[in-house]
Design a protein around this motif. Sequence first.
Motif, PDB file in Angstrom:
ATOM      1  N   GLU A 168     121.866   1.305  14.919  1.00 37.92           N
ATOM      2  CA  GLU A 168     123.067   0.830  14.229  1.00 37.92           C
ATOM      3  C   GLU A 168     123.035   1.208  12.746  1.00 37.92           C
ATOM      4  O   GLU A 168     123.905   0.791  11.982  1.00 37.92           O
ATOM      5  CB  GLU A 168     123.154  -0.698  14.357  1.00 37.92           C
ATOM      6  CG  GLU A 168     123.372  -1.200  15.764  1.00 37.92           C
ATOM      7  CD  GLU A 168     124.844  -1.301  16.117  1.00 37.92           C
ATOM      8  OE1 GLU A 168     125.636  -1.777  15.282  1.00 37.92           O
ATOM      9  OE2 GLU A 168     125.205  -0.881  17.232  1.00 37.92           O
ATOM     10  N   GLY A 169     121.990   1.967  12.338  1.00 39.13           N
ATOM     11  CA  GLY A 169     121.845   2.309  10.920  1.00 39.13           C
ATOM     12  C   GLY A 169     121.373   1.132  10.100  1.00 39.13           C
ATOM     13  O   GLY A 169     121.630   1.051   8.886  1.00 39.13           O
ATOM     14  N   MET A 170     120.654   0.195  10.739  1.00 40.40           N
ATOM     15  CA  MET A 170     120.201  -1.023  10.064  1.00 40.40           C
ATOM     16  C   MET A 170     118.687  -1.050   9.975  1.00 40.40           C
ATOM     17  O   MET A 170     117.995  -0.506  10.837  1.00 40.40           O
ATOM     18  CB  MET A 170     120.680  -2.264  10.851  1.00 40.40           C
ATOM     19  CG  MET A 170     122.172  -2.345  11.018  1.00 40.40           C
ATOM     20  SD  MET A 170     122.631  -3.477  12.366  1.00 40.40           S
ATOM     21  CE  MET A 170     122.116  -5.045  11.680  1.00 40.40           C
ATOM     22  N   GLU A 171     118.168  -1.692   8.940  1.00 41.66           N
ATOM     23  CA  GLU A 171     116.729  -1.869   8.807  1.00 41.66           C
ATOM     24  C   GLU A 171     116.256  -3.013   9.704  1.00 41.66           C
ATOM     25  O   GLU A 171     117.020  -3.922  10.021  1.00 41.66           O
ATOM     26  CB  GLU A 171     116.364  -2.185   7.354  1.00 41.66           C
ATOM     27  CG  GLU A 171     116.586  -1.030   6.399  1.00 41.66           C
ATOM     28  CD  GLU A 171     116.170  -1.377   4.979  1.00 41.66           C
ATOM     29  OE1 GLU A 171     115.701  -2.520   4.752  1.00 41.66           O
ATOM     30  OE2 GLU A 171     116.324  -0.521   4.099  1.00 41.66           O
ATOM     31  N   ARG A 172     114.985  -2.948  10.096  1.00 47.64           N
ATOM     32  CA  ARG A 172     114.379  -4.046  10.858  1.00 47.64           C
ATOM     33  C   ARG A 172     113.931  -5.118   9.864  1.00 47.64           C
ATOM     34  O   ARG A 172     113.255  -4.810   8.881  1.00 47.64           O
ATOM     35  CB  ARG A 172     113.197  -3.523  11.658  1.00 47.64           C
ATOM     36  CG  ARG A 172     113.604  -2.457  12.659  1.00 47.64           C
ATOM     37  CD  ARG A 172     112.442  -1.608  13.135  1.00 47.64           C
ATOM     38  NE  ARG A 172     111.575  -2.356  14.029  1.00 47.64           N
ATOM     39  CZ  ARG A 172     110.496  -1.827  14.593  1.00 47.64           C
ATOM     40  NH1 ARG A 172     110.143  -0.581  14.336  1.00 47.64           N
ATOM     41  NH2 ARG A 172     109.747  -2.551  15.412  1.00 47.64           N
ATOM     42  N   VAL A 173     114.325  -6.362  10.124  1.00 44.49           N
ATOM     43  CA  VAL A 173     114.015  -7.439   9.176  1.00 44.49           C
ATOM     44  C   VAL A 173     113.482  -8.671   9.903  1.00 44.49           C
ATOM     45  O   VAL A 173     113.801  -8.911  11.066  1.00 44.49           O
ATOM     46  CB  VAL A 173     115.250  -7.854   8.332  1.00 44.49           C
ATOM     47  CG1 VAL A 173     115.729  -6.709   7.476  1.00 44.49           C
ATOM     48  CG2 VAL A 173     116.384  -8.358   9.221  1.00 44.49           C
ATOM     49  N   LYS A 174     112.639  -9.435   9.222  1.00 47.62           N
ATOM     50  CA  LYS A 174     112.225 -10.749   9.702  1.00 47.62           C
ATOM     51  C   LYS A 174     111.963 -11.619   8.488  1.00 47.62           C
ATOM     52  O   LYS A 174     111.573 -11.130   7.427  1.00 47.62           O
ATOM     53  CB  LYS A 174     111.001 -10.661  10.616  1.00 47.62           C
ATOM     54  CG  LYS A 174     109.752 -10.094   9.991  1.00 47.62           C
ATOM     55  CD  LYS A 174     108.611  -9.921  10.994  1.00 47.62           C
ATOM     56  CE  LYS A 174     107.971 -11.228  11.391  1.00 47.62           C
ATOM     57  NZ  LYS A 174     106.722 -11.066  12.173  1.00 47.62           N
ATOM     58  N   GLY A 175     112.206 -12.911   8.656  1.00 51.16           N
ATOM     59  CA  GLY A 175     111.985 -13.835   7.538  1.00 51.16           C
ATOM     60  C   GLY A 175     112.810 -15.098   7.706  1.00 51.16           C
ATOM     61  O   GLY A 175     113.553 -15.261   8.676  1.00 51.16           O
ATOM     62  N   PHE A 176     112.675 -15.996   6.760  1.00 53.62           N
ATOM     63  CA  PHE A 176     113.366 -17.280   6.812  1.00 53.62           C
ATOM     64  C   PHE A 176     114.841 -17.122   6.455  1.00 53.62           C
ATOM     65  O   PHE A 176     115.193 -16.348   5.567  1.00 53.62           O
ATOM     66  CB  PHE A 176     112.711 -18.271   5.849  1.00 53.62           C
ATOM     67  CG  PHE A 176     111.293 -18.614   6.203  1.00 53.62           C
ATOM     68  CD1 PHE A 176     111.012 -19.587   7.138  1.00 53.62           C
ATOM     69  CD2 PHE A 176     110.228 -17.947   5.598  1.00 53.62           C
ATOM     70  CE1 PHE A 176     109.704 -19.903   7.480  1.00 53.62           C
ATOM     71  CE2 PHE A 176     108.911 -18.244   5.929  1.00 53.62           C
ATOM     72  CZ  PHE A 176     108.653 -19.227   6.876  1.00 53.62           C
ATOM     73  N   ILE A 177     115.680 -17.857   7.165  1.00 49.99           N
ATOM     74  CA  ILE A 177     117.075 -18.032   6.750  1.00 49.99           C
ATOM     75  C   ILE A 177     117.151 -19.456   6.199  1.00 49.99           C
ATOM     76  O   ILE A 177     117.096 -20.428   6.953  1.00 49.99           O
ATOM     77  CB  ILE A 177     118.057 -17.831   7.924  1.00 49.99           C
ATOM     78  CG1 ILE A 177     118.002 -16.381   8.423  1.00 49.99           C
ATOM     79  CG2 ILE A 177     119.478 -18.179   7.491  1.00 49.99           C
ATOM     80  CD1 ILE A 177     118.909 -16.098   9.616  1.00 49.99           C
ATOM     81  N   GLY A 178     117.200 -19.573   4.892  1.00 50.15           N
ATOM     82  CA  GLY A 178     117.141 -20.898   4.265  1.00 50.15           C
ATOM     83  C   GLY A 178     115.718 -21.248   3.869  1.00 50.15           C
ATOM     84  O   GLY A 178     114.899 -20.379   3.583  1.00 50.15           O
ATOM     85  N   GLU A 179     115.420 -22.535   3.879  1.00 54.06           N
ATOM     86  CA  GLU A 179     114.127 -23.031   3.412  1.00 54.06           C
ATOM     87  C   GLU A 179     112.974 -22.565   4.309  1.00 54.06           C
ATOM     88  O   GLU A 179     113.134 -22.415   5.515  1.00 54.06           O
ATOM     89  CB  GLU A 179     114.140 -24.576   3.399  1.00 54.06           C
ATOM     90  CG  GLU A 179     115.125 -25.182   2.397  1.00 54.06           C
ATOM     91  CD  GLU A 179     114.733 -24.920   0.970  1.00 54.06           C
ATOM     92  OE1 GLU A 179     113.551 -25.085   0.630  1.00 54.06           O
ATOM     93  OE2 GLU A 179     115.621 -24.504   0.193  1.00 54.06           O
ATOM     94  N   GLU A 180     111.805 -22.348   3.685  1.00 53.51           N
ATOM     95  CA  GLU A 180     110.611 -22.027   4.456  1.00 53.51           C
ATOM     96  C   GLU A 180     110.099 -23.265   5.187  1.00 53.51           C
ATOM     97  O   GLU A 180     110.348 -24.397   4.761  1.00 53.51           O
ATOM     98  CB  GLU A 180     109.524 -21.466   3.535  1.00 53.51           C
ATOM     99  CG  GLU A 180     109.887 -20.122   2.931  1.00 53.51           C
ATOM    100  CD  GLU A 180     108.711 -19.468   2.224  1.00 53.51           C
ATOM    101  OE1 GLU A 180     107.560 -19.936   2.419  1.00 53.51           O
ATOM    102  OE2 GLU A 180     108.931 -18.486   1.495  1.00 53.51           O
ATOM    103  N   PHE A 181     109.375 -23.052   6.297  1.00 58.89           N
ATOM    104  CA  PHE A 181     108.861 -24.167   7.101  1.00 58.89           C
ATOM    105  C   PHE A 181     107.665 -23.668   7.901  1.00 58.89           C
ATOM    106  O   PHE A 181     107.397 -22.455   7.964  1.00 58.89           O
ATOM    107  CB  PHE A 181     109.955 -24.718   8.036  1.00 58.89           C
ATOM    108  CG  PHE A 181     110.499 -23.704   9.010  1.00 58.89           C
ATOM    109  CD1 PHE A 181     109.995 -23.605  10.306  1.00 58.89           C
ATOM    110  CD2 PHE A 181     111.511 -22.823   8.633  1.00 58.89           C
ATOM    111  CE1 PHE A 181     110.480 -22.672  11.199  1.00 58.89           C
ATOM    112  CE2 PHE A 181     112.005 -21.870   9.525  1.00 58.89           C
ATOM    113  CZ  PHE A 181     111.492 -21.798  10.812  1.00 58.89           C
ATOM    114  N   ASP A 182     106.946 -24.583   8.535  1.00 58.22           N
ATOM    115  CA  ASP A 182     105.815 -24.230   9.386  1.00 58.22           C
ATOM    116  C   ASP A 182     106.355 -23.556  10.644  1.00 58.22           C
ATOM    117  O   ASP A 182     107.095 -24.163  11.422  1.00 58.22           O
ATOM    118  CB  ASP A 182     105.023 -25.492   9.757  1.00 58.22           C
ATOM    119  CG  ASP A 182     103.812 -25.193  10.636  1.00 58.22           C
ATOM    120  OD1 ASP A 182     103.581 -24.004  10.958  1.00 58.22           O
ATOM    121  OD2 ASP A 182     103.106 -26.136  11.011  1.00 58.22           O
ATOM    122  N   THR A 183     105.989 -22.280  10.855  1.00 59.31           N
ATOM    123  CA  THR A 183     106.568 -21.502  11.958  1.00 59.31           C
ATOM    124  C   THR A 183     105.832 -21.680  13.288  1.00 59.31           C
ATOM    125  O   THR A 183     106.162 -21.030  14.265  1.00 59.31           O
ATOM    126  CB  THR A 183     106.608 -20.000  11.600  1.00 59.31           C
ATOM    127  OG1 THR A 183     105.288 -19.575  11.226  1.00 59.31           O
ATOM    128  CG2 THR A 183     107.573 -19.756  10.437  1.00 59.31           C
TER     129      THR A 183
END
Length: 400
Positions: A168-183
């Motif tokens: 789709e011409g998009m980069e691969r991303v991962k991370g928090f949406i909003g506040e960080e928390f214990d994953t």
Amino acid sequence: MRQAIVTLKKGEGRLLKSGGAWIFDNEIDSIMGEFENGDIVIVHDFDGYGMGRGFINMNSKIRIRMMTRKQDQEIDHAFLEMRVRDAWEYRKKTVDTSSCRVIFGEADFLPGLVIDKFSDVLVVESLALGIDRMKEEIVDILKAVLSEDGITIRGVYERSDAKVRQNEGMERVKGFIGEEFDTKVEIVENGVRYMVDVKDGQKTGFFLDQKYNRLAIQRLCKDAEVLDCFTHTGSFALNAGIAGAKHVTGVDASELGIEQARENARLNGLEDRVEFVCADVFDLLPKLEEEGKQYDVVILDPPAFTKSRKTIKNATKGYREINMRGMKLVKPGGYLATCSCSHFMDYELFTKTIHQAAQNVHKRVRQVEYRTQAPDHPILWSAEESYYLKFYVFQIVDEK
């Protein structure tokens, strides 16, 4: 305001007209008006008949993903809320919602978007540019809808790190949406406790689609010797253990997966009966056969051996071999649970491949049941990519 009208070629749009959500690049005759990739466009058939609205991306072979069949339907906040509410109401009627897939892309009419709920955490996977623009608004809507049922979401994590985003011409991303928390999140499924790692686990952290298939093998595993191949974080093995298996061996090639599986066994007090081995299943099964090992139940839950039509021939060989090996390790009268999670390995081909495997090793198999993915991964009959999981249980018959 930008607005473009896309007109299909005469005779094209067959997938769309049969209820699908995709329009491919070679189906389009013309695009009139201004737009940017990711914008909502109006779609017309070759004769000007309105086909609905979807978002466009000139970088993708899937040029347009449809959001609605209504040409005058605005894709606004109210529209997204309607889609989210419909998805949640469906889950409440069909599955245990303590942990479930809440949004399943095209099958929930939100193409390219997956949202899984693990207890009080949401994990988001966005695979298309148009829906990527809307994902945070959709997450906010979902949190508000869940709160109406007394569910508070403590955190949202994005796992949009799949390779297909690059199409789709998009980069691969991962991370928090909003506040960080214990994953690390503890969930309970079928009475089994798991620690789910939404940050570093496979896909969104845990495979929810096998929920009721795992439950289905419990009744076969009481007092049984069980071999669980491709165990990942131990889900089938632990269902066997909690059902009262005498002994369970879970096998996976991932050290991280095996460590998580052992942690899950300790969490359920099953470490004395459920053991895990880090090994390549294709290497281990011939060794077990040479040693004369036999099991009451053998479970085969491999990763997808193919993710495209081009490699289906090699994948078929892999499925045939693994099922031949598995059948040889089942005691006469014992059971084989076997599955494929590849959309391209369709029902007919998978069934034929298992039949060939049985013939090749001279085993008579009696079908106990056939199952698919859990209802929170609904199969939309007009969107064939939504039907991907095939799950069989067989008895290896010993004729007396």
